[in-house]
Design a protein around this motif. Structure first.
Motif, mmCIF file in Angstrom:
data_model
loop_
_atom_site.group_PDB
_atom_site.id
_atom_site.type_symbol
_atom_site.label_atom_id
_atom_site.label_comp_id
_atom_site.label_asym_id
_atom_site.label_seq_id
_atom_site.Cartn_x
_atom_site.Cartn_y
_atom_site.Cartn_z
ATOM 1 N N SER A 1 0.825 -1.209 0.000
ATOM 2 C CA SER A 1 0.000 0.000 0.000
ATOM 3 C C SER A 1 0.859 1.258 0.000
ATOM 4 O O SER A 1 0.538 2.248 -0.677
ATOM 5 N N ALA A 2 1.971 1.235 0.736
ATOM 6 C CA ALA A 2 2.874 2.383 0.738
ATOM 7 C C ALA A 2 3.501 2.585 -0.633
ATOM 8 O O ALA A 2 3.662 3.725 -1.096
ATOM 9 N N ALA A 3 3.841 1.475 -1.295
ATOM 10 C CA ALA A 3 4.409 1.578 -2.640
ATOM 11 C C ALA A 3 3.406 2.170 -3.619
ATOM 12 O O ALA A 3 3.760 2.988 -4.484
ATOM 13 N N LEU A 4 2.158 1.762 -3.504
ATOM 14 C CA LEU A 4 1.127 2.294 -4.399
ATOM 15 C C LEU A 4 0.889 3.789 -4.166
ATOM 16 O O LEU A 4 0.653 4.542 -5.124
ATOM 17 N N LEU A 5 0.957 4.219 -2.925
ATOM 18 C CA LEU A 5 0.679 5.624 -2.616
ATOM 19 C C LEU A 5 1.918 6.505 -2.680
ATOM 20 O O LEU A 5 1.795 7.731 -2.623
ATOM 21 N N GLN A 6 3.085 5.903 -2.786
ATOM 22 C CA GLN A 6 4.318 6.684 -2.762
ATOM 23 C C GLN A 6 4.335 7.813 -3.795
ATOM 24 O O GLN A 6 4.593 8.971 -3.444
ATOM 25 N N PRO A 7 4.042 7.538 -5.068
ATOM 26 C CA PRO A 7 4.076 8.640 -6.037
ATOM 27 C C PRO A 7 3.022 9.711 -5.750
ATOM 28 O O PRO A 7 3.243 10.892 -6.018
ATOM 29 N N VAL A 8 1.880 9.283 -5.221
ATOM 30 C CA VAL A 8 0.814 10.234 -4.895
ATOM 31 C C VAL A 8 1.281 11.192 -3.810
ATOM 32 O O VAL A 8 1.126 12.417 -3.918
ATOM 33 N N VAL A 9 1.869 10.637 -2.771
ATOM 34 C CA VAL A 9 2.317 11.456 -1.644
ATOM 35 C C VAL A 9 3.500 12.329 -2.047
ATOM 36 O O VAL A 9 3.564 13.514 -1.708
ATOM 37 N N MET A 10 4.437 11.739 -2.791
ATOM 38 C CA MET A 10 5.625 12.490 -3.177
ATOM 39 C C MET A 10 5.309 13.652 -4.119
ATOM 40 O O MET A 10 6.012 14.663 -4.143
ATOM 41 N N SER A 11 4.254 13.509 -4.894
ATOM 42 C CA SER A 11 3.890 14.565 -5.847
ATOM 43 C C SER A 11 3.137 15.705 -5.181
ATOM 44 O O SER A 11 2.901 16.738 -5.809
ATOM 45 N N ASN A 12 2.765 15.530 -3.903
ATOM 46 C CA ASN A 12 2.005 16.562 -3.187
ATOM 47 C C ASN A 12 2.897 17.151 -2.097
ATOM 48 O O ASN A 12 3.138 16.524 -1.071
ATOM 49 N N SER A 13 3.386 18.356 -2.337
ATOM 50 C CA SER A 13 4.327 18.981 -1.418
ATOM 51 C C SER A 13 3.646 19.695 -0.257
ATOM 52 O O SER A 13 4.308 20.311 0.572
ATOM 53 N N THR A 14 2.306 19.618 -0.185
ATOM 54 C CA THR A 14 1.588 20.347 0.850
ATOM 55 C C THR A 14 1.463 19.576 2.156
ATOM 56 O O THR A 14 1.060 20.141 3.167
ATOM 57 N N TYR A 15 1.794 18.282 2.156
ATOM 58 C CA TYR A 15 1.710 17.508 3.388
ATOM 59 C C TYR A 15 2.794 17.960 4.360
ATOM 60 O O TYR A 15 3.975 18.023 4.002
ATOM 61 N N ASN A 16 2.390 18.249 5.590
ATOM 62 C CA ASN A 16 3.401 18.572 6.598
ATOM 63 C C ASN A 16 3.896 17.281 7.246
ATOM 64 O O ASN A 16 3.298 16.212 7.051
ATOM 65 N N PRO A 17 5.000 17.323 8.008
ATOM 66 C CA PRO A 17 5.576 16.090 8.561
ATOM 67 C C PRO A 17 4.617 15.275 9.417
ATOM 68 O O PRO A 17 4.648 14.039 9.391
ATOM 69 N N VAL A 18 3.758 15.932 10.188
ATOM 70 C CA VAL A 18 2.817 15.198 11.032
ATOM 71 C C VAL A 18 1.766 14.495 10.176
ATOM 72 O O VAL A 18 1.368 13.359 10.463
ATOM 73 N N GLU A 19 1.308 15.156 9.110
ATOM 74 C CA GLU A 19 0.347 14.515 8.201
ATOM 75 C C GLU A 19 0.959 13.274 7.561
ATOM 76 O O GLU A 19 0.285 12.238 7.433
ATOM 77 N N LEU A 20 2.231 13.359 7.157
ATOM 78 C CA LEU A 20 2.900 12.195 6.566
ATOM 79 C C LEU A 20 2.985 11.054 7.572
ATOM 80 O O LEU A 20 2.746 9.893 7.228
ATOM 81 N N ALA A 21 3.325 11.376 8.811
ATOM 82 C CA ALA A 21 3.380 10.336 9.843
ATOM 83 C C ALA A 21 2.019 9.701 10.049
ATOM 84 O O ALA A 21 1.900 8.480 10.212
ATOM 85 N N ALA A 22 0.954 10.519 10.026
ATOM 86 C CA ALA A 22 -0.400 9.992 10.206
ATOM 87 C C ALA A 22 -0.800 9.080 9.054
ATOM 88 O O ALA A 22 -1.478 8.067 9.259
ATOM 89 N N ILE A 23 -0.377 9.415 7.833
ATOM 90 C CA ILE A 23 -0.677 8.562 6.679
ATOM 91 C C ILE A 23 0.009 7.204 6.844
ATOM 92 O O ILE A 23 -0.593 6.145 6.588
#
Length: 466
Positions: free
Chosen positions: A382-404
């Protein structure tokens, strides 16, 4: 050829079709044909790369970059964590700590004491190893105090489960953290924020319910672990064990705290003293320091030979080799998906249906978990599938990334059943039939997923306000 160039070759529906086919093939290889997850991930990564049009001259490099990049973040943490756990196990530190907790909590609160001990031991020790270490103690307590064995065994088993799935340095959260570019220190902090309440709801409250509802006798089976390091036993003091468990957490907290202080303008990351303290708080360094301290306190200070200490530490690496390789192969799969443009197609699809990434990640991980059993494979996939999605969105702050990351972890533990080795570990050691195990352990794992996701989502929503 860039990702944009490949998107001209394959349309979004085609890329989504390849993604769906890749996951389906992975599940078929693992479930139906019983191909090892490591081999299955390599095969699917290679076929996915070919299907999405990655040029032949970039094929191998794309696979190796994903594999090596993940191992760089996973291998050290898992290996060092396993070493620390093995020393605590063989020295007798696990039993010393548990005895002290039961003495402190009293007999009536023995299930709580066992659960707390398992939570602490679950930081460096993997689920199955930790459970096997604790079982003789749990058996002894249950025989002495009476009642259903589930009242004693279930809270401890859930404790090891939540620590294993939510808290680094365990391989699943470490791999997902690396794949999604999250801060491992924040994942550790918020992993504890998720794991502890989840354990209380599922291990303590639901565990008390199943203990009253199902009268399971104390199992007659004992751990058949062959101990080749009997001479390493030393019954260390409780303070020694606590220091080894809390030191890496304290060092990592130091690193994270300095980063936060720098963001607030209280310190400068350019100062030499800040850089030195942050280096000590980097997770691999913190674990290395703890392992070295463990060798001193549990080995040399107890006058154990250097050869014995080396053998104990070395014995920890064999069992985790497969886990490390599987997570590396999951990173390979992620690298292929990122290079192929599948992630962009997934992002467009999520946007079109309005499903937030954190929710989509939980659902994907839960589906893969239910289908093929392995929490590690479900989390890395699941992390591999979402990796490009998350990496392409620079608006996530560090806490949001940890929560994901933690939301994906919650999905990856959801409703473990007959295709999960942990299910059979619980069933056989607890001497429960399959139906009872489904009603207790499987339901409990589903609750871990739901409660964990709820807390992770709350963290994400609060973090998004700032």
């Amino acid at each position: 050829m860039t990702e944009l160039d490949m998107n001209w070759v394959l349309s979004t529906p085609a890329l989504l079709g390849v993604a769906a086919g890749s996951i389906a093939l992975l599940l078929v290889l693992i479930m139906k044909f019983k191909v090892h997850a490591f081999l299955s991930l390599i095969i699917v990564s290679l076929l996915t790369a070919v299907a999405t049009g990655i040029p032949t001259d970039r094929l191998v490099s794309t696979l190796l970059n994903g594999f090596g990049g993940t191992l760089a973040g996973v291998a050290l943490l898992v290996g060092l964590g396993a070493m620390l756990g093995r020393m605590l196990e063989t020295s007798g530190g696990a039993q010393v700590l548990t005895d002290a907790l039961i003495k402190r909590f009293g007999e009536k609160r023995a299930p709580l004491a066992l659960g707390v001990a398992s939570l602490m031991l679950g930081f460096p020790i993997f689920f199955d190893a930790g459970l096997v270490v604790m079982l003789p103690i749990i058996f002894a307590v249950a025989r002495r105090l009476g009642g259903s064995f589930l009242a004693y065994g279930f809270p401890s088993a859930v404790a090891f489960s939540v620590m294993h799935i939510f808290v680094p340095p365990h391989p699943g959260p470490v791999a997902a953290t690396g794949l999604l570019g999250a801060d491992v220190g924040l994942v550790l902090i918020f992993g504890l924020v998720v794991a502890l309440p989840t354990w209380f709801v599922v291990g303590r409250l639901f565990g008390g319910y199943v203990g009253r509802k199902y009268n399971i006798p104390v199992p007659s089976i004992l751990s058949s672990k062959t101990d080749n390091f009997k001479e390493f036993e030393s019954a260390p003091k409780v303070g020694t064990v606590l220091s080894l468990l809390l030191l890496p957490i304290g060092l990592i907290f130091l690193n994270t705290g300095l980063n936060m202080a720098a963001t607030a303008g209280l310190v400068s990351l350019d100062d030499a003293w800040v850089q030195v303290l942050r280096a000590f708080g980097e997770t691999p360094v913190a674990l290395l320091i703890t392992v070295l301290l463990g060798m001193i306190l549990l080995g040399w200070k107890k006058r154990k030979s250097s050869g014995l200490i080396e053998a104990v530490v070395d014995s920890a690496l064999g069992p985790v080799a497969a886990v490390i390789l599987i997570t590396g192969a999951g990173g390979m799969f992620g690298g292929v998906l990122q290079a192929s443009g599948i992630g962009t197609a997934i992002a467009e699809s999520l946007d079109s249906i309005g499903l937030p990434v954190i929710v989509a990640g939980f659902v994907i991980a839960a589906v893969v978990r239910i289908a093929q059993g392995s929490a590690t494979v479900a989390l890395t996939t699941s992390a591999a599938l979402l990796q490009p999605v998350v990496m392409s969105n620079s608006t996530y702050n560090p806490v949001e990334l940890a929560a994901i990351v933690l939301a994906l972890a919650a999905g990856s533990v959801f409703a473990g059943h007959v295709n999960d080795s942990g299910f059979w570990l619980i069933s056989r050691f607890f001497e429960m039939d399959t139906k009872t195990t489904l009603k207790t352990w499987t339901v409990g794992q589903a609750l871990v997923g739901v409660v964990g996701f709820t807390i992770a989502l709350a963290i994400y929503l609060v973090a998004s306000l700032f």
